[in-house]
Design an enzyme around this catalytic site. Structure first.
Site, PDB file in Angstrom:
ATOM      1  N   ASP A 165      27.354  17.624  92.468  1.00  0.00           N
ATOM      2  CA  ASP A 165      27.487  18.044  91.079  1.00  0.00           C
ATOM      3  C   ASP A 165      28.030  19.473  90.922  1.00  0.00           C
ATOM      4  O   ASP A 165      27.609  20.370  91.643  1.00  0.00           O
ATOM      5  CB  ASP A 165      26.104  17.936  90.412  1.00  0.00           C
ATOM      6  CG  ASP A 165      26.185  18.036  88.914  1.00  0.00           C
ATOM      7  OD1 ASP A 165      27.299  17.915  88.373  1.00  0.00           O
ATOM      8  OD2 ASP A 165      25.139  18.261  88.281  1.00  0.00           O
ATOM      9  N   HIS A 166      28.932  19.642  89.976  1.00  0.00           N
ATOM     10  CA  HIS A 166      29.479  20.964  89.666  1.00  0.00           C
ATOM     11  C   HIS A 166      29.929  21.716  90.918  1.00  0.00           C
ATOM     12  O   HIS A 166      29.525  22.863  91.135  1.00  0.00           O
ATOM     13  CB  HIS A 166      28.473  21.802  88.881  1.00  0.00           C
ATOM     14  CG  HIS A 166      28.391  21.380  87.445  1.00  0.00           C
ATOM     15  ND1 HIS A 166      27.415  20.551  86.989  1.00  0.00           N
ATOM     16  CD2 HIS A 166      29.178  21.649  86.386  1.00  0.00           C
ATOM     17  CE1 HIS A 166      27.597  20.337  85.692  1.00  0.00           C
ATOM     18  NE2 HIS A 166      28.668  20.980  85.302  1.00  0.00           N
ATOM     19  N   GLU A 274      34.736  13.084  88.623  1.00  0.00           N
ATOM     20  CA  GLU A 274      34.562  13.643  87.275  1.00  0.00           C
ATOM     21  C   GLU A 274      35.135  15.052  87.224  1.00  0.00           C
ATOM     22  O   GLU A 274      34.944  15.848  88.144  1.00  0.00           O
ATOM     23  CB  GLU A 274      33.065  13.687  86.918  1.00  0.00           C
ATOM     24  CG  GLU A 274      32.796  14.444  85.608  1.00  0.00           C
ATOM     25  CD  GLU A 274      31.456  14.121  84.981  1.00  0.00           C
ATOM     26  OE1 GLU A 274      31.095  12.932  84.896  1.00  0.00           O
ATOM     27  OE2 GLU A 274      30.773  15.069  84.577  1.00  0.00           O
ATOM     28  N   LYS A 316      19.468  23.871  78.072  1.00  0.00           N
ATOM     29  CA  LYS A 316      18.654  23.068  78.971  1.00  0.00           C
ATOM     30  C   LYS A 316      17.298  22.703  78.359  1.00  0.00           C
ATOM     31  O   LYS A 316      16.618  23.551  77.792  1.00  0.00           O
ATOM     32  CB  LYS A 316      18.395  23.844  80.266  1.00  0.00           C
ATOM     33  CG  LYS A 316      19.655  24.319  80.972  1.00  0.00           C
ATOM     34  CD  LYS A 316      20.325  23.209  81.726  1.00  0.00           C
ATOM     35  CE  LYS A 316      21.607  23.707  82.378  1.00  0.00           C
ATOM     36  NZ  LYS A 316      22.357  22.627  83.026  1.00  0.00           N
ATOM     37  N   HIS A 348      27.173  16.718  79.570  1.00  0.00           N
ATOM     38  CA  HIS A 348      26.353  17.503  80.496  1.00  0.00           C
ATOM     39  C   HIS A 348      25.175  18.156  79.772  1.00  0.00           C
ATOM     40  O   HIS A 348      25.209  18.291  78.557  1.00  0.00           O
ATOM     41  CB  HIS A 348      27.202  18.591  81.157  1.00  0.00           C
ATOM     42  CG  HIS A 348      28.142  18.044  82.188  1.00  0.00           C
ATOM     43  ND1 HIS A 348      28.808  18.833  83.084  1.00  0.00           N
ATOM     44  CD2 HIS A 348      28.501  16.765  82.468  1.00  0.00           C
ATOM     45  CE1 HIS A 348      29.548  18.066  83.865  1.00  0.00           C
ATOM     46  NE2 HIS A 348      29.397  16.808  83.504  1.00  0.00           N
TER      47      HIS A 348
HETATM   48 ZN   LIG Z   1      28.653  20.924  83.189  1.00  0.00          ZN
END
Ligand SMILES: [Zn+2]
Length: 494
Positions: A165-166, A274, A316, A348
């Protein structure tokens, strides 16, 4: 099964352990080998009984003849992967809704599986950014191991993904792919020229003219004063909007092409690729989204999903902040563009964005990727607050003391005056902190410090107690996740 029972019984006698938990759903047979996951105290392992290649390849302590106790090691995970395809992360492509369920502790996946099975959505059970892995002292191997073993434990055969991820750097992508990730999220935010967002027209023209004639010519030829139709949308680039989009995204598109050619096309299996352009200050307008997507297409880059930066705030652990109506207008356009180019829209920091979930489901026609990460940690904190008030109080105090340190890594804006002083709250009311946005964010971002901090003699301050409590109260934790993540799925119409 009989022989398996014998092995478990002799294990309990030999070790004087009576408290052995059996994960019945994990029971499986391959050729003549019977397997089941068990737990003795806080330690899970797999009991293997029988004979054959699978039995020989699993490493572990021999308990009786043809019976052994196999630790949940990386090597044993690879053996399971070889014999049981459902324990291998896989790509899902563009026709299925998927949900990222990053598991910070490596304990949440069983609860996540119980939440998504039988639903029309596939889980990306392993999903951690390099930032999260670093903050929790975990490796990508451990992350995938935990997900594979959880799938085995639950006997879940519906398929799951693993997301590197990321990731920003090629070397990290190579590493993630070599470890078995089925999804790569490329974060190209370092290549997005954000400051142009605040530039005036004159500055934009000056910057644009610094680009080579060839580049200017290419973009002018393909976009200037041209109108593109996407469903009922009509998108036109005038001189300034074109220049601005080129300056913002030209480098990022170029970088994506390099990564794609170097790593994604060379992987010898399907990869969900992605592109994330969300980790920047620049809100992605639908026109910009179209520009990036169209350039990717012109360069023959196939992506599975794209994460724009939406209007409003996706902080978040708490609900959406911003104008919901404006969000709906823009989300509909982003969804049309994604559908036009044949990939999924990715959302996200998607946990707890309950206000906008029905909108997402509606306009994407149920085909999307939503990422959640820390919300399962907050549910873990809720369980701790419920069953171990003393530990919760110590963690709360520590989190408050270290909040500003944690804010260096995350953008959150909690109103801390809404967090009741700890000494005014009775034990049975402690779980209510997890219903307060500011307290949620307090814990959401201090997780790294809470999990890795040691005292002067080198012992963890909280880590062992956190894991001990959650292992002990495994069922409560699973239930809390089924309830909380289940609410997400419900609002997505599942
Ligand atoms: Zn993101």
């Amino acid at each position: 099964m009989e022989h398996l029972n014998e092995v478990i019984e002799s294990l309990s006698k030999g070790k004087m352990k009576t408290n052995i938990k059996r994960y019945e759903r994990s029971f499986t047979i391959h050729d003549n080998v019977h397997l089941m996951m068990i737990r003795v105290d806080n330690e899970k392992s797999i009991i293997a009984a029988g004979k054959g290649k699978l039995f020989d390849e699993l490493s572990g302590e021999t308990i009786v003849e043809k019976g052994k106790n196999c630790p949940l090691s990386h090597e044993n995970r690879l053996v399971l992967n070889k014999y049981f395809d459902y324990t291998v992360p896989k790509a899902f492509g563009t026709k299925t809704a998927t949900i990222g369920l990053g598991d910070r502790l490596g304990l949440a996946s069983p609860g996540h599986i119980q939440t998504v099975e039988e639903k029309g959505i596939k889980p990306i059970l392993a999903q951690q950014s390099i930032r999260e892995l670093t903050l929790t002292n975990r490796t990508m191997e451990e992350m995938i191991d935990a997900a594979s073993f959880a799938v085995f434990q639950e006997g879940y055969k519906g398929g799951f993904g693993a997301d590197g991820d990321h990731i920003k750097e090629g070397a990290d992508i190579e590493n993630a792919l070599s470890l078995g990730c089925s999804m790569i999220t490329l974060d190209c935010s370092d290549h997005i020229y954000n400051s142009i967002e605040h530039a005036n027209d004159h500055e934009i023209v000056t910057e644009y003219e610094k680009l080579s004639d060839e580049i200017q010519h290419y973009y002018n030829n393909n976009y200037l004063d041209k109108t593109f139709n996407v469903d009922d949308l009509s998108l036109t680039f005038n001189q300034i909007t074109l220049m601005k989009n080129v300056l913002l995204y030209h480098e990022a598109i170029h970088y994506t092409c390099c990564i794609y050619d170097e790593y994604i096309t060379k992987a010898e299996r399907e990869i969900d690729f992605e592109l994330s352009i969300d980790e920047t200050e620049t809100i992605t307008s639908p026109l910009s989204h179209f520009f990036v997507a169209n350039e990717l297409k012109r360069h023959n880059i196939t992506i599975t999903s794209l994460a724009p930066r939406f209007c409003g705030e996706f902080q978040k652990g708490i609900d959406y902040i911003g104008d919901v109506h404006q969000f709906e207008v823009e989300l509909r356009e982003h969804a049309l563009i994604a559908a036009h180019f044949g990939y999924k829209l990715s959302i996200h920091s998607g946990s707890d964005k309950f206000k906008v979930y029905p909108i997402i489901a509606k306009h994407t026609k149920g085909i999307y990727h939503v990422k959640t990460a820390g919300t399962n940690w907050l549910e873990a904190v809720r369980v701790i607050a419920t069953v171990n008030p003393n530990l919760y109080r110590k963690m709360h105090t520590f989190a408050l003391e270290n909040f500003s340190e944690a804010q260096k890594h995350y953008h959150v804006t909690p109103n801390m005056s809404t967090v009741l002083p700890l000494e005014e709250v009775k034990d049975n009311e402690l779980p209510n902190y997890m219903n307060n946005d500011a307290a949620r964010q307090l814990f959401h971002i201090t997780y790294g410090l809470l999990l890795v901090k040691k005292d002067q003699v080198g012992d963890y301050l909280f880590r062992n107690d956190v894991f001990g409590t959650l292992n002990d109260r495994e069922e409560e934790y699973n239930k809390a996740l089924v309830k909380h993540i289940g609410k997400h799925l419900e609002l997505l119409g599942l």
